[in-house]
Design a protein around this motif. Structure first.
Motif, mmCIF file in Angstrom:
data_model
loop_
_atom_site.group_PDB
_atom_site.id
_atom_site.type_symbol
_atom_site.label_atom_id
_atom_site.label_comp_id
_atom_site.label_asym_id
_atom_site.label_seq_id
_atom_site.Cartn_x
_atom_site.Cartn_y
_atom_site.Cartn_z
ATOM 1 N N TYR A 1 0.171 -1.398 -0.176
ATOM 2 C CA TYR A 1 -0.136 -0.532 0.158
ATOM 3 C C TYR A 1 0.594 1.085 0.349
ATOM 4 C CZ TYR A 1 -4.252 -2.818 1.231
ATOM 5 O OH TYR A 1 -5.138 -3.655 1.762
ATOM 6 N N PRO B 1 -4.657 4.287 3.369
ATOM 7 C CA PRO B 1 -3.132 3.005 2.428
ATOM 8 C C PRO B 1 -4.175 3.570 1.488
ATOM 9 C CG PRO B 1 -4.053 2.613 4.886
ATOM 10 C CD PRO B 1 -4.759 3.769 4.514
ATOM 11 N N LEU C 1 -3.906 0.636 -2.248
ATOM 12 C CA LEU C 1 -3.834 -0.518 -2.920
ATOM 13 C C LEU C 1 -2.331 -0.251 -3.553
ATOM 14 C CD1 LEU C 1 -2.896 -3.534 -2.038
ATOM 15 C CD2 LEU C 1 -5.003 -4.102 -3.433
ATOM 16 N N GLN D 1 -1.301 -6.954 -5.148
ATOM 17 C CA GLN D 1 -1.602 -7.880 -4.595
ATOM 18 C C GLN D 1 -1.109 -8.824 -4.567
ATOM 19 O OE1 GLN D 1 -5.834 -7.758 -3.098
ATOM 20 N NE2 GLN D 1 -5.913 -10.070 -3.104
ATOM 21 N N GLN E 1 -8.663 -12.322 0.450
ATOM 22 C CA GLN E 1 -9.584 -11.754 0.332
ATOM 23 C C GLN E 1 -10.700 -12.702 2.085
ATOM 24 O OE1 GLN E 1 -12.612 -11.731 -3.229
ATOM 25 N NE2 GLN E 1 -11.168 -10.797 -4.176
ATOM 26 N N THR F 1 -7.851 -11.883 7.700
ATOM 27 C CA THR F 1 -7.374 -10.688 8.171
ATOM 28 C C THR F 1 -6.517 -10.202 8.245
ATOM 29 O OG1 THR F 1 -8.462 -11.219 10.508
ATOM 30 C CG2 THR F 1 -7.238 -9.607 10.764
ATOM 31 N N ASN G 1 -16.049 -8.619 2.137
ATOM 32 C CA ASN G 1 -14.792 -7.800 3.698
ATOM 33 C C ASN G 1 -14.964 -6.650 4.275
ATOM 34 O OD1 ASN G 1 -12.306 -7.508 5.311
ATOM 35 N ND2 ASN G 1 -11.448 -9.249 3.761
ATOM 36 N N GLN H 1 -13.145 -5.182 7.423
ATOM 37 C CA GLN H 1 -12.198 -4.340 8.521
ATOM 38 C C GLN H 1 -12.403 -3.471 9.370
ATOM 39 O OE1 GLN H 1 -8.597 -7.209 7.702
ATOM 40 N NE2 GLN H 1 -9.755 -8.109 6.274
ATOM 41 N N PHE I 1 -9.660 -0.821 11.587
ATOM 42 C CA PHE I 1 -8.460 -0.906 11.798
ATOM 43 C C PHE I 1 -7.575 -0.111 12.620
ATOM 44 C CE2 PHE I 1 -6.167 -3.519 9.255
ATOM 45 C CZ PHE I 1 -7.085 -4.389 8.418
ATOM 46 N N TYR J 1 -13.027 -7.935 11.909
ATOM 47 C CA TYR J 1 -12.937 -8.617 10.890
ATOM 48 C C TYR J 1 -14.637 -8.511 10.796
ATOM 49 C CZ TYR J 1 -13.885 -11.916 6.615
ATOM 50 O OH TYR J 1 -14.776 -12.247 5.741
ATOM 51 N N PHE K 1 -9.849 3.797 10.335
ATOM 52 C CA PHE K 1 -10.070 3.337 9.040
ATOM 53 C C PHE K 1 -10.652 1.988 9.518
ATOM 54 C CE2 PHE K 1 -7.702 6.247 6.314
ATOM 55 C CZ PHE K 1 -6.437 6.087 7.360
ATOM 56 N N ILE L 1 -14.013 -4.977 0.051
ATOM 57 C CA ILE L 1 -13.298 -5.551 -0.622
ATOM 58 C C ILE L 1 -14.784 -5.375 -1.081
ATOM 59 C CG2 ILE L 1 -12.565 -7.427 -2.049
ATOM 60 C CD1 ILE L 1 -10.356 -8.071 0.051
ATOM 61 N N GLY M 1 -15.043 -6.836 -7.005
ATOM 62 C CA GLY M 1 -13.720 -6.504 -6.900
ATOM 63 C C GLY M 1 -12.850 -7.930 -6.264
ATOM 64 N N ASN M 2 -12.022 -7.760 -6.657
ATOM 65 C CA ASN M 2 -11.057 -7.795 -5.420
ATOM 66 C C ASN M 2 -9.722 -7.343 -4.260
ATOM 67 O OD1 ASN M 2 -8.825 -7.595 -7.709
ATOM 68 N ND2 ASN M 2 -9.035 -9.119 -8.378
ATOM 69 N N GLN M 3 -10.236 -6.174 -4.823
ATOM 70 C CA GLN M 3 -9.382 -5.080 -3.906
ATOM 71 C C GLN M 3 -9.684 -4.251 -2.779
ATOM 72 O OE1 GLN M 3 -7.944 -1.955 -6.288
ATOM 73 N NE2 GLN M 3 -8.258 -3.288 -7.463
ATOM 74 N N PHE M 4 -9.095 -4.268 -1.326
ATOM 75 C CA PHE M 4 -9.855 -3.411 -0.499
ATOM 76 C C PHE M 4 -9.580 -1.437 -0.836
ATOM 77 C CE2 PHE M 4 -9.964 -5.750 3.203
ATOM 78 C CZ PHE M 4 -9.143 -7.073 3.143
ATOM 79 N N TYR M 5 -10.262 -1.237 -0.262
ATOM 80 C CA TYR M 5 -10.656 0.011 -0.291
ATOM 81 C C TYR M 5 -10.912 0.623 0.673
ATOM 82 C CZ TYR M 5 -10.584 0.127 -5.177
ATOM 83 O OH TYR M 5 -10.602 -0.039 -6.934
ATOM 84 N N PHE M 6 -9.516 1.816 1.330
ATOM 85 C CA PHE M 6 -9.725 1.876 2.836
ATOM 86 C C PHE M 6 -10.290 3.424 2.759
ATOM 87 C CE2 PHE M 6 -6.674 -0.106 5.604
ATOM 88 C CZ PHE M 6 -6.606 -0.522 5.310
ATOM 89 N N GLY M 7 -11.165 3.408 3.830
ATOM 90 C CA GLY M 7 -12.000 4.875 3.810
ATOM 91 C C GLY M 7 -11.021 6.163 4.124
ATOM 92 N N THR M 8 -11.435 7.204 4.162
ATOM 93 C CA THR M 8 -11.726 8.608 4.725
ATOM 94 C C THR M 8 -11.195 8.446 6.306
ATOM 95 O OG1 THR M 8 -13.703 8.776 4.759
ATOM 96 C CG2 THR M 8 -12.324 9.991 2.619
#
Lengths: 114, 109
Positions: free
Chosen positions: A35, A43, A45, A48, A99, A102, B31, B33, B35, B48, B86, B90, B94-101
């Motif tokens: 990231y 962060p 990405l 991956q 995916q 954790t 998904n 999570q 943090f 999670y 944060f 996912i 899709g298949n990637q993580f997006y973080f919030g603001t």
């Protein structure tokens, strides 16, 4: 259990130079993430890996950034040549599966490009 | 990609107070999570929680997947709770993580 290790912790370079970051994930974790976190933002990405294969690199600036994960364990992220806007913290994370698991983050590498 | 918005952006609490942090997302997720990023930059996974409710000590989280939001509750806040919180998701497509603001929390003694 050891956590995600990253090195170096800090790096200062001049623009147009190259730099490399190293990550060692938690033992047994198949998925590894890189990231980029710019100051004041969440962060983002970059890439991956699932074992040593790339799952997603859609947000990686491929003209200057590259990453590899040989043997499905350690990974390196390289920037060549660096630009001022690459100044950020580069975070490595790993998870046991893909995916649905954790994520565990390393301490990050703070890059300053002058 | 999926949009992830968190509120409030900033929060200042007196030690001992309770708070609720919210995460809204624009698509169905498989998904989610939460943090905590401490003042030294270390990201620690709290929960999670793609759906349902979980509790861990003074922290608890609830995700209502059908309404596309998640809540993080902090009770009896302590100065060590300070930092940025944060959520990351996912989407089902899709298949990637997006973080919030992020929500920046400061707990005052």
């Amino acid at each position: 259990e050891a956590g995600v290790a990253q090195s170096p912790r800090y790096k200062i370079i001049e623009k147009r130079q190259s730099v490399a970051f190293w990550c060692n994930p938690i033992s047994g974790h198949a998925t590894l993430y890189w990231y980029q976190q710019i100051l004041g933002q969440g962060p983002k990405l970059l890439i991956q890996f699932q074992n040593n294969g790339v799952v997603d690199d859609s947000q990686l600036p491929k003209d200057r950034f590259s990453a590899e994960r040989l043997k499905g364990v350690d990974s390196t992220l390289k920037i060549q040549p660096a630009k001022l806007e690459d100044s950020a913290v580069y975070l490595c994370a790993s998870s046991l599966g893909f995916q649905s698991d954790t994520q565990y983050f390393g301490p990050g590498t703070r890059l300053t490009v002058l | 990609g999926i949009q992830v918005e968190q509120s409030p952006p900033d929060l200042i609490l007196q030690e001992g107070a309770n708070s609720t942090l919210r995460c809204n997302f624009s698509d169905s997720v498989n998904n989610l999570q939460w943090f905590h990023q401490n003042p030294w930059g270390q990201l620690i996974n709290l929960f999670y929680i793609p759906s349902g409710t979980k509790q861990n000590g003074r922290l608890s989280a609830t995700t209502v997947a059908t309404e596309r939001y998640s809540l993080l509750y902090i009770s009896s806040s302590q100065t060590t709770d300070s930092g940025v919180y944060f959520c990351a998701v996912i989407s089902n497509t899709g298949n990637q993580f997006y973080f919030g603001t992020g929500t920046s929390l400061t707990v005052i003694p």
